[in-house]
Design an enzyme around this catalytic site. Sequence first.
Site, short mmCIF file in Angstrom:
data_model
loop_
_atom_site.label_atom_id
_atom_site.label_comp_id
_atom_site.label_asym_id
_atom_site.label_seq_id
_atom_site.Cartn_x
_atom_site.Cartn_y
_atom_site.Cartn_z
N LYS A 179 32.51 -28.58 -33.28
CA LYS A 179 32.92 -27.20 -33.53
C LYS A 179 33.94 -27.13 -34.66
CE LYS A 179 33.04 -24.62 -30.00
NZ LYS A 179 33.38 -24.06 -28.69
N ARG A 204 39.71 -23.52 -27.74
CA ARG A 204 38.36 -23.93 -27.37
C ARG A 204 38.18 -25.44 -27.52
NH1 ARG A 204 34.16 -19.88 -27.92
NH2 ARG A 204 35.01 -17.84 -28.47
N GLY A 220 29.26 -25.38 -22.29
CA GLY A 220 29.84 -24.92 -21.04
C GLY A 220 30.49 -25.98 -20.18
N MET A 249 33.15 -27.95 -20.90
CA MET A 249 34.61 -28.07 -21.00
C MET A 249 35.23 -26.70 -21.18
SD MET A 249 34.98 -31.62 -23.13
CE MET A 249 34.01 -31.01 -24.49
N ARG A 301 26.30 -24.76 -35.33
CA ARG A 301 25.96 -26.15 -35.05
C ARG A 301 24.45 -26.29 -35.19
NH1 ARG A 301 27.64 -25.40 -28.75
NH2 ARG A 301 26.02 -23.93 -28.18
N HIS A 319 23.90 -19.76 -20.48
CA HIS A 319 24.19 -21.13 -20.05
C HIS A 319 22.93 -21.82 -19.55
CE1 HIS A 319 25.33 -24.13 -16.95
NE2 HIS A 319 26.22 -24.48 -17.84
N ARG A 366 -2.95 -57.62 -16.11
CA ARG A 366 -2.45 -58.26 -14.88
C ARG A 366 -3.63 -58.60 -13.99
NH1 ARG A 366 1.61 -53.29 -15.15
NH2 ARG A 366 -0.42 -52.46 -15.72
N ARG A 411 -2.81 -62.20 -18.50
CA ARG A 411 -1.84 -62.97 -17.73
C ARG A 411 -2.54 -63.57 -16.51
NH1 ARG A 411 3.24 -59.92 -15.18
NH2 ARG A 411 1.70 -59.27 -13.64
N GLU A 446 10.36 -64.60 -18.76
CA GLU A 446 10.85 -63.65 -17.75
C GLU A 446 11.91 -64.26 -16.82
OE1 GLU A 446 7.51 -62.55 -15.22
OE2 GLU A 446 6.46 -64.37 -15.86
N SER A 473 5.67 -63.46 -24.64
CA SER A 473 5.74 -62.04 -24.28
C SER A 473 6.89 -61.91 -23.28
CB SER A 473 4.43 -61.57 -23.64
OG SER A 473 4.55 -60.20 -23.30
N GLY A 501 8.80 -60.61 -20.41
CA GLY A 501 8.60 -59.80 -19.19
C GLY A 501 9.95 -59.25 -18.75
N THR A 502 10.36 -58.14 -19.34
CA THR A 502 11.73 -57.68 -19.15
C THR A 502 11.98 -57.09 -17.77
OG1 THR A 502 11.13 -55.61 -20.29
CG2 THR A 502 12.21 -57.34 -21.59
N ASN A 503 10.92 -56.77 -17.01
CA ASN A 503 11.15 -56.32 -15.63
C ASN A 503 11.77 -57.46 -14.81
OD1 ASN A 503 9.85 -54.02 -16.47
ND2 ASN A 503 7.99 -54.35 -15.30
N ASP A 504 11.08 -58.60 -14.79
CA ASP A 504 11.59 -59.75 -14.04
C ASP A 504 12.85 -60.31 -14.67
OD1 ASP A 504 9.98 -59.80 -11.88
OD2 ASP A 504 8.67 -61.42 -12.54
N CYS A 517 6.23 -56.92 -22.71
CA CYS A 517 5.25 -56.21 -21.88
C CYS A 517 5.87 -55.61 -20.63
CB CYS A 517 4.09 -57.12 -21.51
SG CYS A 517 4.57 -58.61 -20.59
N TYR A 571 5.32 -56.83 -31.47
CA TYR A 571 4.69 -55.69 -30.80
C TYR A 571 5.41 -55.37 -29.49
CZ TYR A 571 2.45 -59.00 -27.55
OH TYR A 571 2.22 -59.96 -26.61
#
Length: 918
Positions: free
Chosen positions: A42, A111, A120, A122, A355, A471, A596, A651, A783, A802, A804-807, A870, A890
Amino acid sequence: MSENKDLHVAHTSETTEATEAVKFVYDFTEGNKDLKDLLGGKGANLAEMTNLGLPVPPGFTITTEACKTYLDSGEEPAALRDEVSAHLDALEKKMGKKLGQADDPLLVSVRSGAKFSMPGMMDTVLNIGLSDKSVTGLAKQSGDDRFAWDSYRRLIQMFGKTVLGVEGDLFEDALEAAKKAKKVSVDTDLEAGDLKKLVTKFKKIVKTEAGRDFPQDPREQMDLAIRSVFESWNTDRAKLYRRQERIPHDLGTAVNVCSMVFGNLGPDSGTGVAFTRDPASGHQGVYGDYLQNAQGEDVVAGIRNTVPLADLEQIDKKSYDQLMQIMETLETHYKDLCDIEFTIERGQLWMLQTRVGKRTAGAAFRIATQLVDQGLIDEAEALQRVNGAQLAQLMFPRFDADSKVQQLGRGIAASPGAAVGKAVFDSYTAIKWSRSGEKVILIRRETNPDDLDGMIAAEGILTSRGGKTSHAAVVARGMGKTCVCGAEELEVDTKRRRLTAPGGIVVEEGDVVSIDGSTGKVYLGEVPVVPSPVVEYFEGRMHAGADDADELVAAVHRIMAYADRVRRLRVRANADNAEDALRARRFGAQGIGLCRTEHMFLGERREMVERLILADADDEREDALKELLPLQKQDFVELFEAMDGLPVTVRLLDPPLHEFLPDITELSVRVALAESRKDANENDLRLLQAVHRLHEQNPMLGLRGVRLGLVIPGLFTMQVRAIAEAAAERKNAKGDPRAEIMIPLVGTVQELEIVREEAEQVIAEVIESTGVELKLALGTMIELPRAALTADQIAEAAEFFSFGTNDLTQTVWGFSRDDVEASFFTAYLEKGIFGVSPFETIDKDGVGKLVKDAVKAGRATRPDLKLGVCGEHGGDPESVHFFHEVGLDYVSCSPFRIPVARLEAGRAASHSAGSDHR
C-alpha cells in the site's frame, strides 16, 4: 530529525545498505512501487501514484523494519517517535492545520499495508484526531453536523474494536438499536442528534469493556493505532491467512498515516472500489462498486449494498471521467489489472490505494493474453502472470446448464466455480461439519475477517450483501473459492439459521444448496456437474471459437503452447493401464514415468500372487509364475501400444507384503470359529501359520520392493520377461516400444547389481528366442535416504534414477503418511512448524537437499544419467520449480496434473531465463 538527515538510509531499490542510522518513516513523495519490502504494497503504491501526479492525500509510511523491531522487542524503535513527529509536523504545515485542533482539525487514517495483499486481515482506523472538542470544529468547518458526529462514532467504533479489543458486536447492536428506535433501515437515515446519542453510548461501551475512557488526545490516538497495526500482524486471522496463501511470517507490515478525505459529506461525496478489468472474467469495461455518502470501509465490509461503478457517470460525470483516465494511466503504468480505492469529497476525487488486483483463474489467463495483444507485456511475462493452481481451478467441473433444478435466487458472480454443500450459517459450524467430512456452503449476510477459517473450510461462500469488492468476494477470489455475493432477494437469518427465498421457500441449516460463482445463481439441492471446457480442450473435444468458454480455452491454449516451447523439463504420467496412458497422452504426457505393477495384481489376480508368496515348494511357485506371466505380458503390450514411441518406466512389484496376504485378524477368527466347531480347514490352518510367519509390525519398512524380488525367486525375472516379450511383440508389429525397468526400494548398490544381472540374462534370452533386438534401460528409484547418500555408487549400476519422493519424505521425516496427516498435521500447520504439508510440496531443506546431492553425485559417476521424479511432488507447482533448478530431466504425475506440470515447467524455465538475463 534534521540533524540526522545525512545519516538516514537512502532506499532506491528493495535492497538497502546499513548506515549509522536506519530511516523508519518515509513521506509519500519519497518512495516508489519497487519498495514493497520496506514500505509494504500500500505504501509503495501510494508513493508511486504520488510520483505520477495523481490526486493522493498527503501522508507518510512507517516501514516494515519498524514493525519487525516492535514485534521482536515489544517496543517501538527509539528513533521512531521523533521521526513520526517530524513527518506529522510537515504534514500539518502542508495541510495548514494541526492534528485534532479544536476549530478545524486535521484528521488522519492509520492503515496497515504488508508486502503482499492481505485483504481485511489487519487493522485500519479512520478519523483519528476527533474528540469531544474537535468534533464541533469539524461540524462547523464542514457545515454539516451529521457528518461530524457520524465520523466521530466511526472512530470510536473502529478504535474500540481494533485498538482496545472491545467486542465489535456491542457497537453493531447499539447501532441497530438506534436505527430501530428511529424506524429506519440504513445508518444514513440517522440524523445528527441520533448520532450524537450513539457517540455517548459508544463511549460508555468503551469505558465498560476496556476499563478506560476513549482517549481525547489525538496523538495518543495515533500512537495507539500505529501500535495496534503492528500487533495485528500476529493476530490469529492474519496468521491463518498467511498460511493459506503461503506468505512468509517474518515480513511484518508497514503503517500508512494519511490525511483524511471524506466520502460521507453528503450525496456529492462517496467512496468506491474500481478494477481496470473485471476481476471475475478479465473482460475490459467499467467494473467496481460505488457508495454515496459513505466511508471506504462501508464498501469493503458489504454492510450496505453498493451501486455499479458505471452509475457514477450519472451521479458525478466530472469525477467519473477523471477516474476513467486515472484507471487507464495506472493499468498502462503497472501493465496489469489494477484494483483501486477512491473517495470523492464534495466533487473532488482522491486516490487512496492501488495494487495489482486479485483475479479469478479464468480472468488471469484472459488478461495475460489481452495484455500481450495490446503490446504491454510479452509472452514470457504472460506466462509468469498465471500459475498451475489457477489452471487446476479451471479444470474443475461446472454445473450442467440443462439440468432441471430449482433456482432460489441470483446474486453477483464474485468468484467462479460450482460448489455444492450443506447450508451453514456461521464459521464454527462450517469448520466442525467440514472436519466430520461434510461439504458445506457458508451463508452470511456479509463476511468479515473473523470468518476466514470458516471460509477456508467451506466449499463456497454465499452472502446477501456486498458486491465484487466486498470482503467475501476479494478473499474468495484470492483463495480460489466459489463465491456469490449480494443476493439481496435472499433473506439470511443467522440467529434462526435459515435462508428465505422469494415465494417463501425456506432453507434450513443442513439443507443442500448449490452456488454457481460464474453466473451468480443459487439453487436448492445438488446440481449435476459436467466437465470443464478446459478439460475438454486438453482431451481434444473442444477448440477455440467465439463464445466465452472458447475465449478462455483460446487463452489457455496460447499460454500452454508458449510454456511447452520454452520448458526444459519433460512431463510424464503416472499410469498403470492403457486407458490412463491414453488419457495422459491426450493431456500432453511425454511418456510414463511410473507404471506401478502392483496395481495389475489386484482383483482376480490377487489370489495368484498370494499363492506365489506363500508357496512352500519350488513347483508351486513356478506354477504361479507361469500363470501370471501371460497376464503381465498382455498388460505391457497394451501399455506399449498406448504409449508407442514414448518411454514407459515400469516399476517392478513394490507393495507392502500385507497388501497381498489375507487379513491376519479375519483369518484368525475364521480358524478359531472352525476349531470350536471341530471342522477346521487344513488349508486355513496352513495359511494362518504362513501369515503369522510373514506378518510385519511395520510393512512399509519391511519385505517389499527389491527385498521381495530377492527373497522370492523368479518374481522379478517373471516381470522382466513379460516386459521384454511385450516389447518384442510390439516391435514385431512395427511399433516403437521404449521400455525402462525400474527396481524399487534399493538401499545399496549390491541389491541393484544382483537384480540387474538376473534381468540382463532374461532380456538376452528373450532377444535370442524372438530374434528381436531390444534395448531396455535398467534403473532404480531413489526413495531411501541411504540410496540418496550413496547415489554415486548406485549410479554405477543404474542408467536412470527416479526419485520416489513420497517414500523419501516418509523415511526422512519418520512420518507414516497414512497416519500423520489425520493425526497431528493440522496442529503442525496451525503452529507454523511447517507452512505446508511436506507430502504436498517438497521439503527443500531436508528431502530436497538429499535429491540435490544425489543428482550431483549420480551424474559425477554417470554423466548421462537420466533423472526424474515420480512422487506426488511431480505435479505440485512449487516442487516443479525446484526440480527444474536441481537439473532433473522430467517430472511424472497423475494424468489430470499433467497440464499443471507442463505450465509450471515452462514458468520455471522462463523465470530462470529471465533471471539469467537480468
